[in-house]
Enzyme design. Structure first.
Site, PDB file in Angstrom:
ATOM      1  N   SER A  61       0.795  -1.237   0.000  1.00  0.00           N
ATOM      2  CA  SER A  61       0.000   0.000   0.000  1.00  0.00           C
ATOM      3  C   SER A  61       0.825   1.284   0.000  1.00  0.00           C
ATOM      4  O   SER A  61       0.271   2.359  -0.238  1.00  0.00           O
ATOM      5  CB  SER A  61      -0.922   0.031   1.205  1.00  0.00           C
ATOM      6  N   LYS A  64       0.521   3.358  -2.964  1.00  0.00           N
ATOM      7  CA  LYS A  64      -0.629   4.257  -3.171  1.00  0.00           C
ATOM      8  C   LYS A  64      -0.195   5.724  -3.097  1.00  0.00           C
ATOM      9  O   LYS A  64      -0.805   6.597  -3.722  1.00  0.00           O
ATOM     10  CB  LYS A  64      -1.706   3.978  -2.118  1.00  0.00           C
ATOM     11  N   TYR A 189      -2.449  -2.316 -10.830  1.00  0.00           N
ATOM     12  CA  TYR A 189      -2.508  -2.150  -9.375  1.00  0.00           C
ATOM     13  C   TYR A 189      -1.749  -3.286  -8.657  1.00  0.00           C
ATOM     14  O   TYR A 189      -0.940  -3.033  -7.748  1.00  0.00           O
ATOM     15  CB  TYR A 189      -3.980  -2.087  -8.921  1.00  0.00           C
ATOM     16  N   TYR A 241      -4.123   3.121   7.905  1.00  0.00           N
ATOM     17  CA  TYR A 241      -5.397   2.386   7.956  1.00  0.00           C
ATOM     18  C   TYR A 241      -6.310   3.031   9.007  1.00  0.00           C
ATOM     19  O   TYR A 241      -6.229   4.238   9.235  1.00  0.00           O
ATOM     20  CB  TYR A 241      -5.166   0.893   8.263  1.00  0.00           C
ATOM     21  N   VAL A 259       0.980  -3.827   3.841  1.00  0.00           N
ATOM     22  CA  VAL A 259       0.909  -5.145   4.473  1.00  0.00           C
ATOM     23  C   VAL A 259       2.168  -5.990   4.235  1.00  0.00           C
ATOM     24  O   VAL A 259       2.318  -7.053   4.823  1.00  0.00           O
ATOM     25  CB  VAL A 259      -0.347  -5.945   4.048  1.00  0.00           C
TER      26      VAL A 259
HETATM   27  N1  GLU Z   1      -1.922  -5.268  -2.468  1.00  0.00           N
HETATM   28  C1  GLU Z   1      -2.602  -5.161  -1.229  1.00  0.00           C
HETATM   29  C2  GLU Z   1      -4.096  -5.194  -1.397  1.00  0.00           C
HETATM   30  O1  GLU Z   1      -4.605  -4.568  -2.262  1.00  0.00           O
HETATM   31  C3  GLU Z   1      -2.162  -3.905  -0.538  1.00  0.00           C
HETATM   32  C4  GLU Z   1      -2.809  -3.751   0.797  1.00  0.00           C
HETATM   33  C5  GLU Z   1      -2.008  -2.972   1.797  1.00  0.00           C
HETATM   34  O2  GLU Z   1      -0.786  -2.977   1.799  1.00  0.00           O
HETATM   35  O3  GLU Z   1      -2.681  -2.359   2.623  1.00  0.00           O
HETATM   36  O4  GLU Z   1      -4.791  -5.846  -0.682  1.00  0.00           O
END
Ligand code: GLU
Length: 305
Positions: A61, A64, A189, A241, A259
């Site tokens: 994430s 992002k 993604y 989060y 994650v």
């Molecule tokens: N590739 C993971 C997902 O989309 C990233 C989630 C994360 O790191 O929060 O679930």
């Protein structure tokens, strides 16, 4: 600084036993739960390390933030934020509920999966290959690391099992939140999430944001000061989060976790910080990584508040 980082990593080690590595993407469950490392990059170009700072992991994430920087650079903030909001959700990162019930107009913010899939859909390129190349080359630039590539095992593992993200994306396609081919957008993604990096790479991204969008090692501006400010603000409100509020109170640094176990943090006008510890707490944040950042923030008085 070196000794401080070393002692903070040692103090935080015991907490890794209390968490779990992510397993919903099967390949991530192979990570070493005890690993813990940090890199600090100051704006005068100095880099300090401790612990397992050389271990590679997938950015997940944290990507992002990169795609948000690039999407604003390519489309302008007005276009981007007409399609994705700026509000924290208080829900988990892959929640589907808010898309239908709470805010059907657009996903709440670019740090939850739904919002990030929208951001990724805005990256320019004539094909999904061109789009991921675009993201990769921007990532290589803001980390000053030409070696960054994709971990194919993690990418395939998420592609095969990422049905929650598929559900989010098809739901948004049906609502008109995303244009284009859903599977192609998801492919970009999943690949951006599987970019393989280490603590130094994410510390450098934090340093670029801390330096208001200018690469500290060359003086080149990559994003505007305003974009840098927007991205850091969204990191404060949504980056950790549904523990972002608590993190702001106790640590007070713009940060984004993934994650894969990484946390990228940016202390405005001071430093970028990258931490790695794949043992996660119940919200999905690196449990040892949070302890490291808390102690470092207290020791160096890093809170922006
Ligand atoms: N590739 C993971 C997902 O989309 C990233 C989630 C994360 O790191 O929060 O679930």
């Amino acid at each position: 600084m070196k000794n401080l980082l070393k002692s903070i990593v040692e103090n935080s080690k015991e907490y890794t036993k209390e968490g779990k590595v992510a397993s919903y993407i099967p390949e991530l469950s192979k990570a070493n739960r005890d690993a813990l490392g940090i890199c600090v990059v100051t704006l005068d170009g100095k880099e300090y390390f401790a612990g397992d700072f050389e271990e590679k992991f997938t950015v997940q994430s944290i990507s992002k933030v990169v795609s948000l920087m690039l999407a604003i650079l390519e489309n302008g903030k007005k276009n981007v934020f007409s399609k994705v909001g700026m509000e924290p959700t208080g829900d988990s990162f892959n929640s589907i509920m808010s898309l239908e019930v709470k805010n059907p107009q657009k996903p709440f913010n670019p740090m939850i999966n739904a919002g990030a899939i929208v951001t990724t859909s805005l990256i320019t390129g004539d094909s999904s290959e061109e789009k991921i190349e675009n993201i990769l080359s921007f990532t290589r630039k803001i980390t000053d690391n030409k070696e960054i590539g994709i971990n194919e095992e993690v990418y395939m593992s998420e592609k095969l099992t990422g049905n929650r993200n598929r559900a989010l994306a098809y739901f948004m396609k049906s609502n008109g939140h995303i244009d284009g081919d859903v599977e192609e957008i998801l492919d970009v993604y999943f690949k951006q999430c599987a970019m393989e990096i280490n603590c130094r790479d994410i510390a450098r991204i934090g340093a670029v944001l801390a330096n208001d969008g200018v690469l500290p090692w060359s003086g080149e501006r990559v994003i505007s000061r305003e974009t840098s400010r927007i991205v850091k603000t969204i990191m404060v409100t949504c980056g950790m989060y549904d523990a972002s509020g608590e993190f702001a109170v106790h640590i007070g640094i713009p940060a984004k976790s993934g994650v894969g176990g990484g946390i990228m943090a940016s202390v405005p006008r001071r430093m970028g910080i990258g931490v790695y510890g794949p043992s996660l707490d119940s919200k999905g944040n690196s449990i040892g990584g949070i302890k490291i950042l808390q102690e470092l923030s207290e020791e160096l008085d890093l809170s922006i508040f």
